[in-house]
Design a protein around this motif. Structure first.
Motif, short mmCIF file in Angstrom:
data_model
loop_
_atom_site.label_atom_id
_atom_site.label_comp_id
_atom_site.label_asym_id
_atom_site.label_seq_id
_atom_site.Cartn_x
_atom_site.Cartn_y
_atom_site.Cartn_z
N ASN A 100 -13.92 -9.70 17.95
CA ASN A 100 -14.06 -9.92 19.40
C ASN A 100 -15.11 -11.00 19.70
O ASN A 100 -14.92 -11.82 20.61
N GLU A 101 -16.19 -11.00 18.97
CA GLU A 101 -17.21 -12.04 19.16
C GLU A 101 -16.65 -13.42 18.84
O GLU A 101 -16.97 -14.40 19.51
N GLU A 106 -14.59 -18.64 20.73
CA GLU A 106 -13.52 -19.64 20.76
C GLU A 106 -13.09 -19.94 22.19
O GLU A 106 -12.81 -21.10 22.55
N ALA A 107 -13.06 -18.88 23.03
CA ALA A 107 -12.70 -19.09 24.44
C ALA A 107 -13.76 -19.94 25.15
O ALA A 107 -13.43 -20.84 25.95
N SER A 108 -15.02 -19.67 24.86
CA SER A 108 -16.09 -20.46 25.46
C SER A 108 -16.00 -21.92 25.01
O SER A 108 -16.27 -22.84 25.80
N LEU A 109 -15.63 -22.12 23.78
CA LEU A 109 -15.49 -23.49 23.28
C LEU A 109 -14.35 -24.22 23.99
O LEU A 109 -14.50 -25.40 24.38
N ALA A 114 -12.67 -28.29 27.96
CA ALA A 114 -11.92 -28.67 29.16
C ALA A 114 -12.85 -29.29 30.20
O ALA A 114 -12.51 -30.31 30.85
N LEU A 115 -14.01 -28.68 30.37
CA LEU A 115 -14.96 -29.23 31.32
C LEU A 115 -15.46 -30.61 30.88
O LEU A 115 -15.71 -31.50 31.72
N LEU A 116 -15.59 -30.80 29.57
CA LEU A 116 -16.00 -32.11 29.05
C LEU A 116 -14.95 -33.16 29.38
O LEU A 116 -15.28 -34.31 29.74
N VAL A 168 -20.51 -28.32 24.54
CA VAL A 168 -19.40 -28.16 23.59
C VAL A 168 -19.92 -27.97 22.17
O VAL A 168 -19.41 -27.13 21.41
N ALA A 169 -20.95 -28.74 21.80
CA ALA A 169 -21.52 -28.60 20.46
C ALA A 169 -22.12 -27.20 20.27
O ALA A 169 -21.96 -26.58 19.21
N GLN A 170 -22.80 -26.69 21.28
CA GLN A 170 -23.36 -25.33 21.19
C GLN A 170 -22.26 -24.29 21.05
O GLN A 170 -22.37 -23.34 20.27
#
Length: 410
Positions: A100-101, A106-109, A114-116, A168-170
């Motif tokens: 789950n983590e 992966e979802a946060s990435l 997308a925001l980038l 994105v790198a984080q």
């Protein structure tokens, strides 16, 4: 009076006195019998002077294989005594939390990427607007204020894109960490070895928050390491590279040979609890406790005969001589001053004892090397008893207690 002087009785009296005289002579004046001795033969063989030490057998390498993930041990893939290869699966831990983590990371990435993309599109639009304002300004067709506004918007868009690129790198690092934590749910063997202990059973829950809990203990048993405790009195005589041999308690007649690899610089008490000054308890107490240093050597164990924590009766060979004549140390008599010559008693072929001077070489306090003075097969006296003649004859005749004078009468 005439009756006492009869010839028959006179003969009896004389005969009795003669018999008594003979008995007295036999008891008190007969020569001493040959001494009763214990002897040993002069033998040819190997002789060595060695330091004795008690050792403990350990695995050449012993590793505690732990879990870096918390959860229930869903599967234990090995059993006690199994031989495993490096990278082989040892255990699996319930990895639902770790999965789950990973999904969340992966979802946060994806969201950050997308925001980038949006930030880069805004940056491109601001760059185009700034170019148009520069062209207008160069032809005096545009206002200065509009150019400044366009340049500011471009700088803002560029900063937003760089900031989002860092996000994105984080996010990517968090994905890698989550994937690594998921991998920790599978415990793999760090080396080739044998499972010597199972600490955590299947179904047990482990918590790796503070420290990695041990699942199994893995050891290399093809080579064993022996640590022999050498007393501080013997340590100065022991050197690295000296021959070593030891025997097991279950096989006292079998000699296993090796070479001394190292002598630990600190005593065995350094591993114990130390006081505030950093000195071991054995050092602080001084002469009250014996001090020992570990001598270390390795020995191959292809058949698995040697096991962890076995006792090794160890001899570290200081010097040795092969194929030499030797006699028991008990046979050595007085020493001739400070020389290497001693007096010994030799049993002749006729049974008589002979004093002889011999020259002695190695002496390990059990047997001594004979350099000259004796031949192989000769017998030397190791102990001697000299019973009194009167006691032996009187006892043999059965009336020694009546005839032997009391010490108080002398």
């Amino acid at each position: 009076m005439k009756q006492w002087m009869r010839p028959g009785r006179l003969v009896l009296v004389v005969a009795g006195l003669a018999a008594a005289g003979v008995a007295v002579k036999m008891i008190w004046f007969s020569p001493l019998p040959p001494p009763q001795v214990t002897s040993a033969a002069v033998e040819r063989g190997d002789l060595e002077v060695s330091v004795l030490a008690t050792g403990t057998i350990n695995a050449f390498k012993l590793v505690s294989v732990g879990a870096r993930a918390s959860g229930e041990v869903k599967r234990l893939a090995v059993a006690l005594g199994d031989r495993v290869k490096e990278g082989q699966l040892i255990a699996e831990i319930d990895a639902l939390t770790q999965r789950n983590e990973l999904r969340d990371a992966e979802a946060s990435l994806r969201s950050a990427r997308a925001l980038l993309t949006a930030r880069r599109a805004t940056l491109e639009q601001a760059d185009l607007a700034a170019k148009r304002q520069r062209e207008l300004a160069s032809g005096d067709a545009g206002a200065r204020a509009d150019l400044e506004t366009a340049e500011a918007a471009l700088n803002t868009a560029r900063a937003d894109a760089e900031s989002q690129q860092a996000i994105v790198a984080q996010a990517r690092i968090k994905v890698d960490t989550a994937r690594l934590n998921l991998g920790y749910a599978k415990v793999l063997a760090p080396m080739d070895g044998t499972v010597v202990a199972i600490v955590t059973e299947q179904g047990q829950t482990v918590n790796a928050t503070q420290s990695a809990p041990t699942i199994i203990k893995l050891a290399r048993l093809d080579t064993m390491t022996i640590k022999a405790r050498i007393s501080e009195a013997d340590v100065p005589r022991v050197k690295i590279g000296m021959p070593v041999h030891f025997a097991l308690l279950g096989e006292p007649d079998r000699r296993i040979r090796a070479t001394l690899r190292a002598v630990e610089p600190g005593d065995t008490g350094l591993a114990d609890a130390a006081n505030v000054s950093g000195l071991s308890t054995s050092t602080v107490s001084g002469a009250a406790n014996a001090i020992y240093y570990n001598g270390i050597f390795d020995v191959p164990n292809p058949d698995g005969t040697l096991r962890i924590n076995m006792t090794a009766q160890t001899s570290i060979v200081l010097t040795q001589a092969k194929g030499v004549l030797s006699i028991p140390v008990a046979a050595l008599g007085p020493r001739e001053g400070k020389t290497d010559r001693y007096r010994v008693r030799v049993v002749g072929e006729d049974g008589q004892l002979e004093d002889r001077e011999v020259r002695i070489g190695l002496n390990n306090r059990v047997r001594a090397q004979v350099l000259d003075g004796l031949e192989e097969g000769e017998k030397v006296v190791t102990s001697e008893a000299k019973p009194s003649a009167g006691a032996s004859v009187a006892d043999a005749m059965g009336f020694g207690d009546e005839l032997r004078p009391s010490p108080l009468e002398n």
